[in-house]
Design a protein around this motif. Sequence first.
Motif, PDB file in Angstrom:
ATOM      1  N   LYS A 110      10.320   1.302  -3.652  1.00  0.00           N
ATOM      2  CA  LYS A 110      10.105   2.521  -4.404  1.00  0.00           C
ATOM      3  C   LYS A 110       9.496   2.161  -5.748  1.00  0.00           C
ATOM      4  O   LYS A 110      10.037   1.392  -6.506  1.00  0.00           O
ATOM      5  N   ARG A 111       8.309   2.672  -6.000  1.00  0.00           N
ATOM      6  CA  ARG A 111       7.661   2.425  -7.275  1.00  0.00           C
ATOM      7  C   ARG A 111       7.284   3.772  -7.856  1.00  0.00           C
ATOM      8  O   ARG A 111       6.409   4.443  -7.310  1.00  0.00           O
ATOM      9  N   GLY A 112       7.940   4.146  -8.868  1.00  0.00           N
ATOM     10  CA  GLY A 112       7.635   5.444  -9.473  1.00  0.00           C
ATOM     11  C   GLY A 112       7.946   6.571  -8.519  1.00  0.00           C
ATOM     12  O   GLY A 112       9.026   6.631  -7.927  1.00  0.00           O
TER      13      GLY A 112
ATOM     14  N   VAL B 162       0.823  -1.204   0.000  1.00  0.00           N
ATOM     15  CA  VAL B 162       0.000   0.000   0.000  1.00  0.00           C
ATOM     16  C   VAL B 162       0.857   1.254   0.000  1.00  0.00           C
ATOM     17  O   VAL B 162       2.007   1.222   0.440  1.00  0.00           O
ATOM     18  N   SER B 163       0.240   2.351  -0.420  1.00  0.00           N
ATOM     19  CA  SER B 163       0.940   3.641  -0.423  1.00  0.00           C
ATOM     20  C   SER B 163       0.615   4.386   0.869  1.00  0.00           C
ATOM     21  O   SER B 163      -0.327   4.025   1.576  1.00  0.00           O
TER      22      SER B 163
END
Lengths: 897, 123
Positions: free
Chosen positions: B59-61, B22-23
């Motif tokens: 880290k995604r994008g 989740v973010s």
Amino acid sequence: MELLLDTLKWSVIVGTAALALTLLKPLLDRRYSAKWRYGVWLVMAAFLLLAPVQWEALVPERAAAVEPPVVIEVPKVEVSVSPQEGVTFQRPALTPQPIAAAAKKQAVLPLEKVLEGLWLAGVGLFFAYHLFGTWYFNRKARRWSRQAGEETLGVYEAVQREMGLKKAPPLRVSSAVDSPMVIGLFRPCLMLPGEGFGTQELAFILRHELTHCRRRDLWYKLGLLAANGMHWFNPLVWLMRREAERDLELTCDDAVVAGRDDMERRAYSEALLASIHRQKGLRRAVLSTHFYGGKEVMMERFRNILGKRGRKWGGLALALVLLATVAVACAVGVKPSTDGELTPEELAEWQEKIESPEMDHYIWKMYTDVSYLLSKEKLDEMFPVPEGVEELGHEDINPKVLSGVKSGDTVTLEIEGRFSSRLPTGTLTLVNEEPVSFTTPLYTAVETAARERMENTAESFISNAKEYGKDLEFTEKYVTNLFCSESMTFDGKTYYIWELYYVMKPNDIGNVVFAGDISVENGWLTTLVYPGTPILIFSVDGDGKIVLEEQTWSDTMGEEGYTWEEYVYCTLHLGMGQGGIMNGWPELNTPFLESLRDGHDTWALDWQDVAISYLSKIYGIYADSGVTSLRTFTADPDSHHHDEAVLVQAVCGDRTVTLLLAHINYPVEVWNTTMTWWQVVGEKWEPDRPQTVKEQNALPVGELTEEELAAITDYFNDPLHNGLLRYPYSSLGAGTKYLDILLYDLGQPVTDQEERDALAEAFFDGEMPDTDCLKLTRAFIQGYLEQNFGRMGNYGVETDSSDMWMAFDTLKRSESLPYLEEYDAWYMIHGDTMMSNYTFDRAERDEVGVVSLYYTTDLWQFNDSGELDLLWDQPMRAEMVLGEDGGWRMLSNQIAG
Amino acid sequence: MKKLGDAELEIMLAVWAAGEPVSSAYVQEKLRGSRDWALPAILTSLSRLVDKGFLACEKRGRGNWYRPLISESDYKAAEGRGIIDRLYGSSFTGMVASLYNGKAIDRDDLAELRQYLDTLEGK
């Protein structure tokens, strides 16, 4: 202990009722819904919680049914000094104070204390466990909770609307709970163990929980829990709580499915089962049976949901059960403490209670300090205890409970104790086991008299001060101590000697006019002074009549020398007349002591002889049957002047005489020895006292009769006595006064021729005149004076005064009266008698026998021209006493008026 | 295993409930209502959870994505090993109004109940 007993009582009653209800449940269930039991449990829990409250007192009929207030039969109080007859003083009770000495004793812990301690410890543990557990569980559930999903919240809102709830607790999902539930008393929160229920299933679950919420079921559970906690020792109460919690669920289910059809009821049951199914981590097996509410409960709930509808609510049954419980409780509550006479078991219980150090101390205080009216601080303020002095412990009084009566909370005990005051019994009143008063009718009477005496003293001080223009007031007055120093019983009548101490605070010490019986200490007037402490002597006879016999001072008794026993028995009890130990008979004087010392008067060494002598010498009575001893007393010779006393009785004709004889110890310092003898110090005659010898011989008081007056006329017209009234005299000590009396017609005729010749030779040129010739010798003068004026000391007349002889000697030189050296005589030679004429008016005799003679005399004297002149013509008054020989002893002769 | 604070646990519960990485914005959204935190506060908490080893950060994008390293049941079991939980038998029903007492019913009971309900309904 009382608390535990009441708790126990209610525990048993309610527990039994709970058991009965549980056993009857299958039967009752057919007719009534669970709802009535839900009510019963609640009320029972309330009973259990209120167990220590005194229910009996709250039930009105009981109070009305009580027998009339108990009064221990006491004789009517009669205080002869007080107008407030029979007034009952209720002394304020002292709060029993723990005594340092008693506290040190460390008595063996009684069983009841142990039990009470155990019970309270259990209660504490129970509540601690549940309080902490609840807090911990709620915290954990909340901590592990998260917000419910949109879907779930949607259903929740719909259910709220359907149930008509305006406010509802927050709904959260917590993995720490294993079933949907409501937690939190004050801030309720609905917890779901997870999400993903079917919509209908979720709706039922939420409806169930919201019903709990709406009914405030958590408070209901708290009530049950608290009742269980207080009665943790009673398995029946545990049973009751379990049953109540089961019924809580049943009634909740009932509320959820109320008015719904079978389909919906089935759906609800299915939802319940499904939600259990869904429970994560369902155990393979229940590890212990301590988790109650499993399979059986669920079965019952299913049965309840799907079962018979339209069962009665059961309000009447509820009411009946409650009424029965209360009735039983009251009955049981009364049984161990019925009003009226206490049973032997109860008396034994009270005996144990009054033997506790606190009660023992209290009773001792109340017994000894009858009027212990002051607080400890007040006493300390007035009479500070010197440093380093410790309070003395008290004697062992061994109080015994004789009988007792109970009326409601009030218990009245008749107590007997052993005290120095020898007051045997008292009435102790307690309310709720707290002493309220302790009294005896005697105390009441004594207290009244003591206060009165203090008030009277205060009054007399105030009026004394007023005479001196001082405005005295007493701001405070206290009886500080009042105790019975001695008591004695004679013929069923008991006498009590009470010592009284009081203090009074004047507005200004300068206003006090000091006199007599009071002294000052720290600004207070106190009784600690000569003539000793005030004493009140009370008696109580066989009928219980209380009489204030006498008020005196402690030192008065010391002066008179009697012991209390002698004084009380002889003076108060027998009514004997007494005058003090040292004022008895035989009289204490030097001749008697000398005679005794020299071995004479030995009769005084034997009490029988003294008694017989006394009767014969004083009364002229011979006690022919002798004297018998009635009672003997012993005394401390140092403080009473005698070591022994004997009360004797003698029958004398129609009369009976009782005499008190004391064996005197009299130290004579000049002889360096102590003399002892018996002395009559008191007497009592029955029916009346006879006359003493002295009294028998006494002449009647008042005016003398005609005959007596005639005899007196003859007496003083005799030449021998005529001169006695001729001149006034009052101070008979002055010898010159006698000259006028003596040198007139007195003397012995001179018959001896030789003497006559010598007289003629010396004074008349050898030729004696042919007249009477009388001579006065010293012996004649002395004899005459003694004859007419009594012996020296008797009437204050000095017949051997050197003044008188000096006056006679002067006459020798003047030669106005012939005197012959060789015969040592004065001679009177004259031809005429010169008698005075007295007219006797009247004569009176007073109580001591002195006769006052009123008369007129005319005294003539030859003048220079040989004629008679009237010297005076005066009303006179002579005082005289009749002598044993019938002659008169002159005391004075003066001009009357 | 380190212990989680109340706020941390709440974040972890949101992460566990998501079932996927989740973010931070997701967490903020899930906490809304009970904890209205600003994003920086959430980021701080998330990085602390990473430090404690509860979360892994990818880290995604432009953003970071978080995934649990310790499962909910493992942590719950660990926390339940405390002495108090043992004392209270990991359940406390004295002062709760629950739907049923789950601890008192086992699987065999459940089967029996099913049968019983069927009998009642079959009537």
